[in-house]
Write an enzyme that holds these catalytic residues in place. Structure first.
Site, short mmCIF file in Angstrom:
data_model
loop_
_atom_site.label_atom_id
_atom_site.label_comp_id
_atom_site.label_asym_id
_atom_site.label_seq_id
_atom_site.Cartn_x
_atom_site.Cartn_y
_atom_site.Cartn_z
N HIS A 140 1.29 -4.06 -2.47
CA HIS A 140 1.92 -4.75 -3.60
C HIS A 140 3.13 -3.96 -4.10
O HIS A 140 4.21 -4.52 -4.31
CB HIS A 140 0.88 -4.91 -4.71
CG HIS A 140 1.41 -5.43 -6.01
ND1 HIS A 140 1.22 -6.72 -6.43
CD2 HIS A 140 2.12 -4.82 -6.99
CE1 HIS A 140 1.80 -6.89 -7.61
NE2 HIS A 140 2.35 -5.75 -7.98
N GLU A 141 2.96 -2.66 -4.28
CA GLU A 141 4.06 -1.82 -4.79
C GLU A 141 5.20 -1.71 -3.77
O GLU A 141 6.38 -1.74 -4.13
CB GLU A 141 3.54 -0.43 -5.17
CG GLU A 141 2.53 -0.43 -6.30
CD GLU A 141 3.05 -1.10 -7.56
OE1 GLU A 141 4.27 -1.01 -7.83
OE2 GLU A 141 2.25 -1.74 -8.27
N HIS A 144 7.59 -4.62 -3.84
CA HIS A 144 8.60 -4.54 -4.88
C HIS A 144 9.84 -3.80 -4.37
O HIS A 144 10.97 -4.18 -4.66
CB HIS A 144 8.06 -3.80 -6.11
CG HIS A 144 7.13 -4.60 -6.95
ND1 HIS A 144 7.38 -5.91 -7.31
CD2 HIS A 144 5.95 -4.27 -7.54
CE1 HIS A 144 6.39 -6.34 -8.08
NE2 HIS A 144 5.51 -5.37 -8.22
N GLU A 215 5.57 -10.38 -10.05
CA GLU A 215 4.21 -9.87 -9.79
C GLU A 215 3.45 -10.83 -8.89
O GLU A 215 2.73 -10.41 -7.97
CB GLU A 215 3.46 -9.65 -11.11
CG GLU A 215 4.01 -8.53 -11.95
CD GLU A 215 4.06 -7.20 -11.22
OE1 GLU A 215 3.16 -6.95 -10.39
OE2 GLU A 215 4.99 -6.41 -11.47
#
Length: 300
Positions: A140-141, A144, A215
């Site tokens: 997930h990070e 980004h 997100e």
């Protein structure tokens, strides 16, 4: 940089629109300050210096504020190993790896681009998650970073930061220097405060609208890369539940960086969490991950 993270055209479009609107607000803000303060050089120099400082040193500022430090492979072999595997799968440069000595279970990515990115996890997160859950959070990070929305959020948040600083400066100038100022100066400071407060409110709303969507985009990209949306959902549920048990003082320390976190540092039932959160609700994120699980045909 092109990676194997699933591209998100809606995210790209939203980032472009947000930056355009914030740019218009920023130009109007600087113009208003120039008119009010009657000093083009002073306003432009200060604004430019703050923007450069935030853009170039955002990773250091975030790590310092979150008590983080860079760690080597020898110090954290498992953490480095997970990130190595994900970066190889995503075909992207490996970011620097950091640890924050906080019990708050969370993670965040920061940095101006993929070559200068940092992924930081807290010791509280490492202690609570299994390896596959940690992989989902880190994916997930990393998404980004791959989607470049970390840099966009860093730049976008600058306007709110400078507006907030000006409001505080004008407030304390009024509070402690009121007796030595004439009515014209006091009125000028009041106008500066009002303009700055309006700019802060506009940037606040625009950033949160973008942040909530990014997100969901990161959840989807991570789930598609790992092929395990249910594991990411498990990590999200576990982390969100444990944050509710973190002391209020620790939550307040971290709240300034909510836009960068995997999940917001807010306790349950908070009005801010429902109205102005940087993240979608837990229920919304779990529903989206459940839909992806069906899409991938993942076993229950």
């Amino acid at each position: 940089m092109r990676s194997r993270f699933e591209p998100d055209r809606q995210l790209t479009a939203r980032m472009a629109v947000t930056m355009f609107l914030l740019g218009l607000v920023y130009v109007a803000f600087i113009a208003a300050l120039i008119v009010l303060l009657k000093s083009v050089v002073l306003v432009v120099v200060i604004a430019a210096a703050l923007l450069v400082a935030q853009f170039w040193f955002s990773d250091r500022i975030a790590l310092y504020a979150m008590h983080g430090r860079l760690v080597s492979r020898e110090e954290q072999p498992e953490l480095h190993g997970v990130i190595d595997r994900l970066c190889a799968t995503a075909d992207m440069p490996k970011p620097r790896v950091a640890i924050s000595e906080m019990d708050l279970p969370n993670a965040f990515a920061t940095g101006r681009n993929a070559d200068h990115a940092v992924v930081c996890v807290t010791t509280g997160l490492l202690r609570r998650l299994k390896t596959d859950e940690l992989e989902g959070v880190l994916a997930h990070e990393l998404s980004h970073v791959a989607h470049r929305d970390v840099a966009v959020i860093t730049i976008a948040s600058f306007l709110g930061v400078i507006a907030g600083l000006i409001v505080r400066f004008a407030f304390y100038s009024q509070l402690f220097g009121g007796r030595n100022r004439d009515q014209n100066t006091a009125a000028l400071l009041a106008i500066v405060m009002a303009v700055s407060a309006l700019v802060y409110a506009l940037s606040f709303l625009l950033i949160r609208a973008l942040s909530r969507y990014r997100e969901l985009a990161a959840d989807r990209a991570a789930a598609m890369l790992t092929g395990k949306p249910s594991v990411l959902a498990s990590a999200l549920t576990k982390v969100s539940g444990d944050i509710a048990r973190i002391p209020t003082q620790d939550l307040r320390t971290a709240q300034a960086f909510n836009a960068f976190f995997f999940t917001p540092a807010l306790g349950p039932g908070t009005a801010v969490a429902n109205m102005f959160s940087t993240h979608p609700s837990l229920e919304r994120r779990l529903e989206a991950l459940a839909a992806i699980s069906v899409e991938l045909g993942e076993a229950a």
